[in-house]
Design a protein around this motif. Structure first.
Motif, mmCIF file in Angstrom:
data_model
loop_
_atom_site.group_PDB
_atom_site.id
_atom_site.type_symbol
_atom_site.label_atom_id
_atom_site.label_comp_id
_atom_site.label_asym_id
_atom_site.label_seq_id
_atom_site.Cartn_x
_atom_site.Cartn_y
_atom_site.Cartn_z
ATOM 1 N N LYS A 247 24.239 30.924 -120.406
ATOM 2 C CA LYS A 247 25.695 30.961 -120.224
ATOM 3 C C LYS A 247 26.208 32.361 -120.554
ATOM 4 O O LYS A 247 25.760 32.992 -121.499
ATOM 5 C CB LYS A 247 26.385 29.937 -121.113
ATOM 6 N N ARG A 248 27.190 32.818 -119.785
ATOM 7 C CA ARG A 248 27.752 34.144 -120.023
ATOM 8 C C ARG A 248 28.990 34.114 -120.906
ATOM 9 O O ARG A 248 29.366 35.129 -121.481
ATOM 10 C CB ARG A 248 28.096 34.815 -118.686
ATOM 11 N N ILE A 249 29.635 32.941 -120.988
ATOM 12 C CA ILE A 249 30.870 32.833 -121.754
ATOM 13 C C ILE A 249 30.852 31.562 -122.590
ATOM 14 O O ILE A 249 30.503 30.483 -122.105
ATOM 15 C CB ILE A 249 32.100 32.805 -120.816
ATOM 16 N N GLY A 250 31.243 31.707 -123.853
ATOM 17 C CA GLY A 250 31.480 30.548 -124.717
ATOM 18 C C GLY A 250 32.972 30.289 -124.808
ATOM 19 O O GLY A 250 33.740 31.193 -125.172
ATOM 20 N N ILE A 251 33.378 29.080 -124.441
ATOM 21 C CA ILE A 251 34.775 28.661 -124.543
ATOM 22 C C ILE A 251 34.911 27.976 -125.905
ATOM 23 O O ILE A 251 34.502 26.833 -126.085
ATOM 24 C CB ILE A 251 35.144 27.690 -123.398
ATOM 25 N N VAL A 252 35.440 28.699 -126.868
ATOM 26 C CA VAL A 252 35.407 28.225 -128.261
ATOM 27 C C VAL A 252 36.568 27.263 -128.494
ATOM 28 O O VAL A 252 37.734 27.614 -128.316
ATOM 29 C CB VAL A 252 35.483 29.407 -129.241
ATOM 30 N N THR A 253 36.226 26.049 -128.901
ATOM 31 C CA THR A 253 37.244 25.008 -129.081
ATOM 32 C C THR A 253 37.706 24.865 -130.524
ATOM 33 O O THR A 253 38.667 24.150 -130.796
ATOM 34 C CB THR A 253 36.710 23.657 -128.592
ATOM 35 N N GLY A 254 37.031 25.543 -131.456
ATOM 36 C CA GLY A 254 37.445 25.466 -132.849
ATOM 37 C C GLY A 254 36.397 26.043 -133.774
ATOM 38 O O GLY A 254 35.356 26.535 -133.325
ATOM 39 N N GLY A 255 36.666 25.983 -135.076
ATOM 40 C CA GLY A 255 35.768 26.544 -136.073
ATOM 41 C C GLY A 255 35.326 25.514 -137.087
ATOM 42 O O GLY A 255 36.015 24.518 -137.328
ATOM 43 N N GLN A 256 34.171 25.762 -137.673
ATOM 44 C CA GLN A 256 33.613 24.853 -138.666
ATOM 45 C C GLN A 256 34.424 24.843 -139.957
ATOM 46 O O GLN A 256 35.080 25.826 -140.301
ATOM 47 C CB GLN A 256 32.186 25.275 -139.023
ATOM 48 N N ALA A 257 34.311 23.741 -140.690
ATOM 49 C CA ALA A 257 34.819 23.683 -142.056
ATOM 50 C C ALA A 257 33.852 24.441 -142.969
ATOM 51 O O ALA A 257 32.655 24.496 -142.711
ATOM 52 C CB ALA A 257 34.959 22.238 -142.504
ATOM 53 N N GLN A 258 34.397 25.020 -144.048
ATOM 54 C CA GLN A 258 33.578 25.802 -144.976
ATOM 55 C C GLN A 258 34.053 25.584 -146.408
ATOM 56 O O GLN A 258 35.230 25.303 -146.651
ATOM 57 C CB GLN A 258 33.686 27.299 -144.682
#
Length: 414
Positions: A204-215
């Protein structure tokens, strides 16, 4: 790529990335641009010069966050924000953070080249101390801006040499006059390398980021007793390093119990007195856990301290465990994510949805402003490493998606 005649200048983007990589360059091909150092100042100065040459107005807030503004046709519209960070790890790569900042600059340059006037103003941001590698507090500039960290408490943080944040800001001349708090903004977009192997593995050339992890992050200090390595029998030992080793193993076990989604790391450890013939009496170290599920992080935030304290008690040690911060799982704005998805589709770039495994300034900005992220692949998923690498065409693809998403957002109906 297809779908548009408004193209960013890929070679210019790459040349600027390589020029920025010369500032703080390391012998192994990476960069060392620790936040608020003289090297960071050089990177900031170069960025500011490029911005002004592109016709942008640069301002700096009280945390050193840099904002480069391009006016829109309608000055009453809230600006569309985009950017990332220029600071690095001690042995960092050329692209972590810098790609998002320099690609944002290329977006601005392209708009100038094509004489395109957006409806809403645009602001490109270089956030202060995303990495947290100097003062132990990642996402520092965006965290203060978003109201998550107290500015006075953040100013008081000190590095290992005892230099405070406020002293470092003033020392390099980047404590600005503008308040470090959310301004009126329409949205925020951030381009970044994935820092993991998924996009490359799947082609894949692009990541469509839907959110971030909890930390959840901790500072830990174990105290036992310094004693002679040759004369102290096992029954008399209060070995702080032994306790630290067992807690490191606990971190690993708690991570692995959560399968491939689990993350648990001890990345920094200091042993005192650090002598080969002395049983260590004190160890200080970092601990962090990450997971896509906020519930899992809440469970870890309960279980880990209790189990770590039990290890310390068994060995006759005192454990001081200070929770630095706890970040809930952060979904990104569906409309902004949709613009990234639409851009990748229109350009004919293979893409997939993905959750960010790393922390980014976008995670905190998203609490205040509708936000989305774009990922590009990186070779072997390697980051926070001098061998970090991406291809020029991958950088150009990510920048073009950023351009498309930002312009579409800035030109949407009021």
């Amino acid at each position: 790529m297809s779908g548009t005649n408004q193209r960013i200048n890929g070679p210019r983007l790459w040349d600027s990335l390589m020029a920025m990589a010369e500032i703080g360059a390391t012998p192994k091909g990476g960069v060392k641009r620790l936040t608020l150092t003289e090297v960071d100042r050089a990177g900031r100065d170069q960025f500011a010069q490029w911005c002004r040459e592109a016709g942008l107005t640069v301002r700096v807030d009280e945390m050193g966050n840099m904002f480069a503004r391009r006016p829109g046709r309608d000055p009453k519209r809230k600006p569309v924000l985009f950017g990332s960070h220029l600071d690095s790890q001690p042995t960092g790569g050329k692209f972590d953070g810098a790609l998002g900042v320099i690609a944002g600059l290329e977006v601005m340059r392209t708009l100038q080249d094509l004489n395109i006037e957006t409806e809403a103003p645009l602001e490109l941001i270089n956030w202060t101390d995303e990495e947290g590698s100097r003062f132990g507090h990642s996402l520092m500039g965006s965290g203060v801006w978003a109201g998550i960290y107290d500015q006075a408490e953040t100013y008081a943080l000190r590095d290992l040499e005892g230099v405070s944040v406020i002293e470092a800001l003033e020392g390099i001349g980047y404590k600005g006059d503008h308040p470090a708090k959310p301004s009126e903004a329409d949205s925020y977009f951030e381009l970044h390398i994935e820092q993991g192997p998924i996009l490359e593995r799947e082609g894949k050339r692009i990541g469509i980021v839907t959110g971030g992890q909890a930390q959840v992050w901790y500072d830990a200090a174990l105290t036992g007793q310094d004693s002679h390595a040759g004369t102290t029998p096992p029954s008399a030992r209060r070995d702080a390093l032994l306790g630290a080793a067992r807690i490191v193993n606990l971190v690993d076990a708690l991570m692995r119990a959560r399968g491939e989604d689990g993350r648990g790391t001890v990345g920094r450890l200091q042993v005192f007195p650090n002598s080969c013939n002395v049983v260590p009496g004190e160890v200080r170290f970092s601990v962090e856990f990450r997971h896509p599920s906020g519930d899992e992080i809440e469970t870890l935030a309960t279980d880990f301290p209790a189990q770590a304290q039990a290890i310390a008690r068994e060995l006759g040690l005192a454990l001081e465990l200070r929770e630095l911060f706890r970040i809930p799982a952060q979904p990104f704005d569906p409309d902004c994510v949709g613009l990234v998805r639409d851009a990748a589709t229109r350009l004919g770039l293979p893409a997939r949805e993905i959750i960010s495994g790393a922390g980014h300034d976008a995670i905190y900005v998203a609490r205040r402003v509708p936000t989305a992220m774009i990922f590009t692949p990186c070779k072997d998923g390697l980051s926070h490493n001098e061998a970090e690498s991406i291809l020029p065409e991958e950088a150009a693809d990510g920048c073009q998606v950023l351009f498309e998403a930002v312009v579409a957002r800035a030109n949407r109906p009021a």
